[in-house]
Each structure stands twice: as structure tokens, then as C-alpha cells.
Enzyme design. Structure first.
Site, PDB file in Angstrom:
ATOM      1  N   LYS A 266       0.833  -1.196   0.000  1.00 49.45           N
ATOM      2  CA  LYS A 266       0.000   0.000   0.000  1.00 49.45           C
ATOM      3  C   LYS A 266       0.869   1.249   0.000  1.00 49.45           C
ATOM      4  CE  LYS A 266      -4.065  -1.671   2.515  1.00 49.45           C
ATOM      5  NZ  LYS A 266      -5.023  -1.457   1.411  1.00 49.45           N
TER       6      LYS A 266
ATOM      7  N   ARG B  57     -10.650 -11.274   1.356  1.00 46.85           N
ATOM      8  CA  ARG B  57     -11.487 -12.331   0.765  1.00 46.85           C
ATOM      9  C   ARG B  57     -10.775 -13.680   0.815  1.00 46.85           C
ATOM     10  NH1 ARG B  57     -11.689  -8.892  -4.686  1.00 46.85           N
ATOM     11  NH2 ARG B  57     -11.383  -7.266  -3.122  1.00 46.85           N
TER      12      ARG B  57
END
Ligand code: BES
Ligand code: MN
Ligand code: ZN
Length: 496
Positions: free
Chosen positions: A279, A353
Site C-alpha cells: 500500500k 477475501r
């Protein structure tokens, strides 16, 4: 831990702050009862109004210190406008404005007469309704983070500790509100705690403590056990971190053992760096909040431990850090999930996920639940779509989605539904595995849910994306305790 004490007492002497509604005629509305020195206060308020010092317009507040000829040390006037025009929405704004005005004024105990002012649209159990709204909003506003990680030298601001509603006991709403507040406080504490303290092991210990206190069953899986049973997706995320991952399971039995439980599954990424798909640096500290789903599950368990509803509930929390390292999973790697479906990991930052899909399979195999609700700070796209006021809800069973939305409306912990469908599912196509773990830029929240839908085909399931609601950024940075109130309400409704 830091939850406010809420109580009922129609005798209001010897407390230090009164929260007093005033209408747009400069009067204390008739519905307001049991207030010591009411007549003196009415005269004071009327003269402020006549001198145009105070209008009583909705959400306008004024703090009076030691008003003459009364026992009150502080009286906070709160404008409620024209009561006939008051809506549920404007009532909520008024309670929030009250909380803002009271913050840091030194009050420890407040008598809250706003409880009497429920909008006319709330026809049934209006007093109970306003009790619950006040409880939840006050908990969110006055929570103050306390943990050794904060450092002992830091001066703590004065904070509200007790709220007294000057009306008769609103038993069920009071219980629900107070227990939700206690659950929210745990969720807020865990989420605010930095990731060097709040590790997967810390979350597991918290779950075991809850189990001991309330008589839940707990089961914690470690890395070795999870590798053995084949949680290839979860373990791919965890392999880059030296901090041990955990799968944390709690079960509460409040109904017959043969009644299928409701499963709550919460994303517990205690820090999300993005992994090899690292990130950007800005605001990366906020990725300590990436365990907001896990914290919610634990907060809800705390609340149901207090409330003991007639229902069976299991909570499953996959927890790990998402780190870049020499062992970390790389873009293009293909892994096999516990369900047997293979996944091409095209972006290691879509890790939520990956840990959730194995947890969803595991909970179905192990607990045979009747339905599953998962909750996760899953996508930045959710913040772009919906902002910070509502969480997203998606699911394969409309009744379940509707029930969650209704609980969200009742507790002002709201949800907005986004669609699912084959068209979006196609975005997950991979040339090298059964699916990719990302679906491109369009509809990021939907494609993430579409990924999870591939692991919940045979069960009623709803997914809550709480990326925009689990915490607030900026100068007031902190966890909100959402969506604990809505889920507690949902479970209580299921128990009836
Ligand atoms: N935890 C983040 C989602 C997130 C980001 C929540 C910012 C709140 C604020 C999640 O793991 C993530 O990184 N998602 C990616 C998915 C993308 C790579 C498909 C995202 O949203 O950018
Ligand atoms: Mn991520
Ligand atoms: Zn994440």
C-alpha cells in the site's frame, strides 16, 4: 474498557448535569417529567428566549453553569424545535449535537431528559426507542480509549461515566442498549489498540476470556493445524508474517443443541500493509483497523453473553497480519482454498477475501449453520460508493438482507444494499485458476462479495462491508463500535 453506565431514576437530585430539552417557543416541553427545579428552570429558559439569547431551534445548545435558585451544577439546554415536526432523523441529530456539546465539559454524570422527546412517527414504545437511541449514540461519542499502549503519561480528558434517564425503567430497551454499549466498548478497544499489541494471539486470548466469563465454547486453530486441513488461501496471506495466525472460534448455545446456529464471520487482519502489492504510505496506520470485523464478532459475543438470548450463535475469526517478506505470497501465485477451488492471487492487497473464503468453508463444514453473516473492512471501493454513514450489505437471501437493514434502521447503525449478479461475477475470471482474487476497478465492493459468494452457494448468507463505518479518520480518529448495535438487534429479533 470503557462503556457508560445507563440507569433509570425518577428522583433526579444530587447529580451534576441536566440535559434539558427546550422547544422553539422557549418552553420545556410538557412531556418532560421528573425534573427537579423544573419551574425555576422554565422561568430562566423563558427569559433567555425572550431576550433572544436562546432560540430552542433543533440541535442548538447552551450550557448554563450553576443556574440560580436550582440544585443543578450544569444545565445543558438542547433545542428540539417544534415537537410536532420532529422526525426520527432530526431526533438523532439532536442527540448527537447534545453529545458534542457535553464532550470535555467536565461532566461525569448526566440526567438525560431527552429520553422523553420521541418523534411522533415512533408510535410504539416511544420511550424505549429513545432510550436505545440515546444509549447507542452516547456510547459512540463518549468512549475514550484506555490501554497501556496509550502510554501512562497521557492526560486523560474528563469523560462522561454515567447517564441517568429520569423515567421509569424501559427494561428490554435498557438491557439491549446497555449490553450493546458494553459490546461496542470491547469492539472499540480492540480496534483502537495498535497492531503490536492487538495481534491474532491477543484476539484469541480475548475470545478465550469471553468464553471463560460467559460460558462459551472456544476453539483456536494455529498455523500448523490450518496448513494440515488445507486452508491454502488463508495460509497464503499468513505466510508472509512471523506473527502467528489464528482461526478463532466461539460458540454460544442459548437454544436446543439441535437448532442450527447463526454464524458470524469477521475479518481479522490485525495489520494490512498490502503485502508484496504494498500500500502507499499515507494513512497506512489506519490499517490497524483492518480487524474491525473480528472486533465486531467479539463485541457481539460480549453483548450476547450479557443478554443470553434464546438462540445458538457461532463466531469464526480468521486472523493474521498481511506483510511483505521473503516468504510472502506473490502476484500470480495460485493457491487451493479449503473448498478445493483454486485462486490466482493477482493482488496480495485483496487479502480479506482470501482469509474469509476459508473461514466461510470451515464454518459450514464444522458448525452446519442455518445462515452466515460475514463482516469485513473489505474494500476501499465501499467508501467511494457509500461514504461513512452506511455500511454495505450484499447477500443471496433477500429476507436476511432485509432483516439486517431493519435492525440497522432501528439502532441507527445503517446499511445500504448493493446488488450481486452473474455480470459482476465474470470479472473474477482467471486464465490460470478457478478465479482471480480481484475483479478490476469497476464495482470493487460487488466483485469482492461475488468472490465470497462462490464459497456460500449452499447457504443463506449476507456480507457486510464496513470499510467506511468501522472507524473515523481525522482529528477524532477512533473506532465506532459499528456494526455491533445492528447485529445485537438482529440476533435478539431472531431469538423471538
Ligand atoms: N483492508 C483493505 C480495504 C480498505 C482500504 C478498507 C482502505 C478501508 C480503508 C483491503 O484489504 C484492501 O486492501 N482492498 C483493496 C482491494 C483491491 C486490491 C482489489 C482495495 O480496496 O484497494
Ligand atoms: Mn488489503
Ligand atoms: Zn485488508
Amino acid at each position: 474498557m470503557n462503556s457508560i453506565q445507563f440507569s433509570f431514576n425518577t428522583q433526579t437530585s444530587e447529580t451534576d448535569t441536566l440535559i434539558l430539552p427546550v422547544n422553539d417557543k422557549g418552553e420545556i416541553p410538557e412531556v418532560v417529567e421528573n425534573i427537579t427545579d423544573r419551574d425555576v428552570l422554565a422561568t430562566t429558559v423563558k427569559s433567555l428566549f425572550d431576550n433572544q439569547d436562546y432560540s430552542g431551534k433543533p440541535s442548538k445548545t447552551m450550557l448554563l453553569i450553576d443556574p440560580s435558585k436550582t440544585q443543578w451544577h450544569r444545565v445543558l439546554l438542547v433545542g428540539v424545535g417544534n415537537l410536532e415536526k420532529l422526525t426520527a432523523k432530526s431526533y438523532i441529530s439532536i442527540v448527537k449535537a447534545t453529545a458534542d456539546a457535553l464532550d470535555h465539559c467536565g461532566t461525569k454524570t448526566a440526567v438525560n431528559a431527552l429520553v422523553f422527546i420521541a418523534p411522533q412517527s415512533i408510535e410504539e414504545a416511544a420511550l424505549a426507542w429513545s432510550t436505545m437511541q440515546n444509549t447507542m449514540i452516547f456510547q459512540k461519542s463518549f468512549y475514550d480509549y484506555t490501554h497501556e499502549s496509550r502510554g501512562e503519561h497521557q492526560a486523560k480528558d474528563p469523560n462522561l461515566e454515567q447517564v441517568i434517564f429520569p423515567c421509569s425503567q424501559q427494561t428490554s430497551a435498557a438491557l439491549q442498549g446497555q449490553s450493546s454499549a458494553i459490546g461496542m466498548a470491547l469492539t472499540q478497544d480492540l480496534a483502537n489498540m495498535p497492531s503490536n499489541f492487538c495481534t491474532p494471539t491477543y484476539l484469541a486470548n480475548t475470545a478465550e476470556e469471553l468464553a471463560k466469563t460467559y460460558g462459551f465454547e472456544s476453539n483456536i486453530l494455529d498455523r500448523q493445524q490450518m496448513l494440515e486441513i488445507g486452508m491454502g488461501a488463508f495460509m497464503a496471506v499468513a505466510q508472509g508474517s512471523d506473527t502467528p495466525p489464528k482461526m478463532i472460534c466461539l460458540s454460544y448455545q442459548g437454544a436446543d443443541a439441535d437448532q442450527a446456529p447463526i454464524a458470524l464471520v469477521g475479518k481479522g487482519v490485525t495489520f494490512d500493509t498490502g503485502g508484496i502489492s504494498l500500500k502507499p504510505g499515507a494513512a497506512m496506520d489506519e490499517m490497524k483497523y483492518d480487524m474491525g470485523g473480528a472486533a465486531t464478532v467479539l463485541g457481539v459475543f460480549k453483548a450476547i453473553g450479557e443478554l443470553k438470548p434464546n438462540i445458538n450463535v457461532v463466531g469464526v475469526i480468521p486472523s493474521t497480519e498481511n506483510m511483505p517478506s521473503g516468504n510472502a505470497v506473490k502476484p500470480g501465485d495460485v493457491v487451493t482454498s479449503l473448498s478445493g477451488q483454486t485462486i490466482e492471487i493477482l493482488n496480495t492487497d485483496a487479502e480479506g477475501r482470501l482469509i474469509l473464503c476459508d473461514a466461510l468453508t470451515y464454518v459450514q463444514q464444522t458448525y452446519k449453520p442455518a445462515k452466515i453473516i460475514d463482516m469485513a473492512t473489505l474494500t476501499g471501493a465501499c467508501i467511494i460508493a457509500l461514504g461513512h454513514h452506511v455500511s454495505a450489505v450484499l447477500g443471496n437471501n433477500q429476507q436476511l438482507v432485509d432483516q439486517i437493514r431493519a435492525s440497522g434502521e432501528r439502532t441507527y447503525d445503517r446499511f445500504w444494499q448493493l446488488p450481486l449478479g452473474e455480470e459482476w461475477d465474470e470479472q473474477l475470471k482467471s486464465n490460470f485458476a478457478d478465479m482471480a482474487n480481484i475483479g478490476g476497478r469497476p464495482a470493487g465492493t460487488i466483485t469482492a462479495a461475488q468472490f465470497l459468494a462462490r464459497y456460500t452457494k449452499d447457504i443463506n448468507w449476507a456480507h457486510l462491508d464496513i470499510a467506511g463505518t468501522a472507524w473515523v479518520s481525522g482529528s477524532n480518529k477512533g473506532a465506532t463500535g459499528r456494526p455491533v448495535p445492528a447485529l445485537v438487534d438482529f440476533l435478539l429479533k431472531q431469538a423471538n
